[in-house]
Design a protein around this motif. Structure first.
Motif, PDB file in Angstrom:
ATOM      1  N   LYS A 161      10.832 -17.527   1.360  1.00  0.00           N
ATOM      2  CA  LYS A 161       9.617 -16.919   1.892  1.00  0.00           C
ATOM      3  C   LYS A 161       9.989 -15.739   2.783  1.00  0.00           C
ATOM      4  CE  LYS A 161       5.298 -17.968   4.228  1.00  0.00           C
ATOM      5  NZ  LYS A 161       4.394 -19.015   4.732  1.00  0.00           N
ATOM      6  N   ASN A 162       9.265 -14.634   2.641  1.00  0.00           N
ATOM      7  CA  ASN A 162       9.544 -13.430   3.411  1.00  0.00           C
ATOM      8  C   ASN A 162       8.320 -13.012   4.219  1.00  0.00           C
ATOM      9  OD1 ASN A 162      12.331 -12.380   2.344  1.00  0.00           O
ATOM     10  ND2 ASN A 162      11.205 -12.991   0.513  1.00  0.00           N
ATOM     11  N   ASP A 163       8.554 -12.491   5.399  1.00  0.00           N
ATOM     12  CA  ASP A 163       7.475 -12.064   6.287  1.00  0.00           C
ATOM     13  C   ASP A 163       7.008 -10.666   5.903  1.00  0.00           C
ATOM     14  OD1 ASP A 163       5.687 -11.619   8.293  1.00  0.00           O
ATOM     15  OD2 ASP A 163       7.160 -11.594   9.930  1.00  0.00           O
ATOM     16  N   LEU A 164       5.815 -10.565   5.313  1.00  0.00           N
ATOM     17  CA  LEU A 164       5.304  -9.273   4.875  1.00  0.00           C
ATOM     18  C   LEU A 164       4.764  -8.428   6.031  1.00  0.00           C
ATOM     19  CD1 LEU A 164       3.476 -10.139   1.526  1.00  0.00           C
ATOM     20  CD2 LEU A 164       5.843  -9.476   1.930  1.00  0.00           C
ATOM     21  N   ALA A 165       4.435  -9.083   7.142  1.00  0.00           N
ATOM     22  CA  ALA A 165       3.895  -8.338   8.285  1.00  0.00           C
ATOM     23  C   ALA A 165       4.900  -7.305   8.775  1.00  0.00           C
ATOM     24  CB  ALA A 165       3.531  -9.306   9.406  1.00  0.00           C
ATOM     25  N   VAL A 166       6.172  -7.661   8.720  1.00  0.00           N
ATOM     26  CA  VAL A 166       7.225  -6.737   9.151  1.00  0.00           C
ATOM     27  C   VAL A 166       7.282  -5.524   8.225  1.00  0.00           C
ATOM     28  CG1 VAL A 166       9.716  -6.474   9.490  1.00  0.00           C
ATOM     29  CG2 VAL A 166       8.578  -8.604  10.157  1.00  0.00           C
ATOM     30  N   LEU A 167       7.111  -5.771   6.932  1.00  0.00           N
ATOM     31  CA  LEU A 167       7.188  -4.693   5.947  1.00  0.00           C
ATOM     32  C   LEU A 167       5.920  -3.846   5.912  1.00  0.00           C
ATOM     33  CD1 LEU A 167       8.891  -6.595   2.978  1.00  0.00           C
ATOM     34  CD2 LEU A 167       9.954  -5.142   4.704  1.00  0.00           C
ATOM     35  N   LYS A 205       4.625   6.355   4.676  1.00  0.00           N
ATOM     36  CA  LYS A 205       4.771   6.531   6.120  1.00  0.00           C
ATOM     37  C   LYS A 205       6.084   5.942   6.615  1.00  0.00           C
ATOM     38  CE  LYS A 205      -0.127   6.823   7.424  1.00  0.00           C
ATOM     39  NZ  LYS A 205      -1.245   6.136   8.112  1.00  0.00           N
ATOM     40  N   ARG A 206       6.462   4.784   6.057  1.00  0.00           N
ATOM     41  CA  ARG A 206       7.723   4.158   6.482  1.00  0.00           C
ATOM     42  C   ARG A 206       8.933   4.976   6.024  1.00  0.00           C
ATOM     43  NH1 ARG A 206       7.991  -1.039   8.362  1.00  0.00           N
ATOM     44  NH2 ARG A 206      10.020  -1.400   7.389  1.00  0.00           N
ATOM     45  N   GLU A 229       0.842  -1.196   0.000  1.00  0.00           N
ATOM     46  CA  GLU A 229       0.000   0.000   0.000  1.00  0.00           C
ATOM     47  C   GLU A 229       0.881   1.252   0.000  1.00  0.00           C
ATOM     48  OE1 GLU A 229      -3.127   1.033  -0.199  1.00  0.00           O
ATOM     49  OE2 GLU A 229      -3.809  -0.989  -0.656  1.00  0.00           O
ATOM     50  N   ILE A 230       0.566   2.181  -0.868  1.00  0.00           N
ATOM     51  CA  ILE A 230       1.393   3.384  -1.012  1.00  0.00           C
ATOM     52  C   ILE A 230       1.432   4.186   0.287  1.00  0.00           C
ATOM     53  CG2 ILE A 230      -0.513   4.770  -1.928  1.00  0.00           C
ATOM     54  CD1 ILE A 230       1.621   6.175  -3.692  1.00  0.00           C
ATOM     55  N   GLN A 231       0.343   4.189   1.055  1.00  0.00           N
ATOM     56  CA  GLN A 231       0.336   4.922   2.319  1.00  0.00           C
ATOM     57  C   GLN A 231       1.363   4.342   3.282  1.00  0.00           C
ATOM     58  OE1 GLN A 231      -3.344   5.830   4.226  1.00  0.00           O
ATOM     59  NE2 GLN A 231      -4.444   6.190   2.326  1.00  0.00           N
ATOM     60  N   GLU A 278       4.429  -2.841   8.727  1.00  0.00           N
ATOM     61  CA  GLU A 278       4.365  -2.078   9.972  1.00  0.00           C
ATOM     62  C   GLU A 278       4.608  -0.587   9.714  1.00  0.00           C
ATOM     63  OE1 GLU A 278       7.144  -3.665  12.723  1.00  0.00           O
ATOM     64  OE2 GLU A 278       5.977  -5.480  13.129  1.00  0.00           O
ATOM     65  N   VAL A 279       3.806   0.242  10.339  1.00  0.00           N
ATOM     66  CA  VAL A 279       3.974   1.696  10.238  1.00  0.00           C
ATOM     67  C   VAL A 279       4.766   2.168  11.453  1.00  0.00           C
ATOM     68  CG1 VAL A 279       2.786   3.915  10.200  1.00  0.00           C
ATOM     69  CG2 VAL A 279       1.835   1.960   8.953  1.00  0.00           C
TER      70      VAL A 279
END
Length: 407
Positions: free
Chosen positions: A250-256, A147-148, A141-143, A258-259
């Motif tokens: 496999k990569n953890d997208l939850a980490v990426l 933000k990151r 998501e661009i937002q 995070e705001v």
């Protein structure tokens, strides 16, 4: 984990008789063929290659380098026209909107009459829908990305990067066909970020490197399912090398996703800022008498409020917006949630709502300084920045006068 076979990205690649002149990466994940086409977002040839690949490969899943919100805007040409800009400012999403407008405006400027930015993605979506195949947005998501990246730099770095973005609005870029072809090379992308100062490496990491990982993982996930034999992914050419490096694991997208949380200084400054001025006025009153304290308080109102109102006046804001800038600036000293620029822009977006043609002409109007007063969308941002800038200058002036009197 399924085994992964791959070939390196190349300007010309062949797989089972398929040929393309575009940057291209072929891999197999288990029994699934993954075809990744690298494009330039303003290239007619890229659009043609997308159509050709879908017709020949007949993929079971089509992936596009878009997030869900951007895919909605690509599918709906009237997306911006339907935008409630008052709601955007009310929810304090103006920075995200401005960044998106700058990006789309820049891409429109380097395009031409025949090709609109993102036409290759639009082609992939349209053909996928007509063939009744799943079309999967695989970008973050661009937002979240904004933000990151924004949360990784300090105040002055933000101002530097933001001024560079604004400067890009005032320039029209004439791009030749040869230059567009160069944009399909990941070397151009690397060269671009090799020019920025080292302290902005964190921004490059978020906008490029993290998204390479994100795209790779989402494309890998799209191969899951027994019925998925072929996947076609359409991405910007600059991402091919990064996708190749990351798609094997496999990569953890939850980490990426995070705001960044507010830093301790941001939380403390909300308290320190009004405490400093309240203490300054209080100490002046105690040490020099009530008249001196009232004089400093009056200066806070007239100097800070006056400069904020002057900013709104220069922006040619509505009289009510000018008045609100004057009132809000001193109040914001003690209640930081109220910002003169935000309140005046909120007022302006309600009193002078942008018209359809304002959204349509953003790219052209942003090429001249006068366009920021003419175009109602750009004008609202002008009403946001100038009062806020005036209020900030007023803060330093009043603080300086108060400290000077004490010492």
């Amino acid at each position: 984990m399924r085994s992964i076979k791959k070939t390196s990205p190349a300007r010309k690649s062949t797989k089972k008789g398929f040929k393309t002149t575009e940057p291209y990466l072929f891999q197999t994940i288990g029994k699934t063929e993954v075809h990744i086409l690298g494009t330039a977002h303003v290239s007619k040839q890229s659009v043609d290659e997308v159509e050709k690949m879908i017709q020949i490969l007949k993929p079971d899943v089509i992936c596009v380098e878009l997030c869900e919100s951007r895919m909605k805007s690509v599918e709906d040409p009237d997306y911006l026209k339907k935008l409630d800009i008052f709601k955007v400012f009310k929810e304090r999403k103006m920075w995200l909107l401005l960044s998106s407008l700058i990006l789309s405006s820049f891409q429109k400027k380097i395009g031409n009459k025949d090709i609109k930015p993102g036409d290759e993605m639009r082609k992939a979506i349209t053909m996928g829908r007509s063939l009744k195949k799943p079309v999967v947005p695989v970008d973050r998501e661009i937002q979240t990305t904004l933000k990151r990246s924004w949360g990784n730099v300090g105040f002055f770095s933000k101002m530097y990067l933001f001024s560079a973005l604004l400067a890009s609005l005032l320039v029209r870029e004439d791009v030749s066909d040869d230059k567009i072809e160069e944009m399909k090379s990941d070397d151009v992308l690397k060269d671009l970020f090799s020019q920025i100062p080292k302290k902005y490496e964190s921004v490059k990491h978020v906008i490029i490197d993290e998204r390479d990982v994100y795209l790779a993982e989402k494309i890998r996930q799209s191969t899951e399912g027994k019925s998925v034999k072929k996947v076609l992914a359409v991405v910007g050419a600059g991402h091919l090398a990064g996708i190749e490096r990351n798609i094997q694991t496999k990569n953890d997208l939850a980490v990426l996703d995070e705001v960044p949380k507010r830093k301790w200084w941001d939380n403390i400054s909300i308290i320190l800022y009004p405490t400093f001025f309240a203490g300054l006025i209080g100490y002046t009153t105690w040490s020099q008498g009530g008249e001196a304290g009232m004089d400093l308080f009056s200066k806070l109102i007239y100097i800070k409020g006056g400069l904020a109102a002057l900013g709104a006046l220069i922006a040619w804001a509505h009289p009510i917006s000018i008045l609100l800038a004057f009132i809000t600036a001193p109040i914001g000293t003690f209640v930081p949630i109220f910002k003169a620029g935000w309140v005046s822009a909120l007022s302006e977006s309600y009193l002078r709502k942008p018209l359809v043609e304002d959204f349509e002409h953003i790219a052209d109007d942003s090429e001249s300084v006068a366009g920021f007063w003419k175009n109602r969308v750009l004008h609202i941002f002008l009403v946001f920045f100038l009062p806020q800038f005036g209020s900030t200058i007023g803060t330093f002036i009043v603080a300086g006068k108060g400290l000077k009197n004490l010492f």
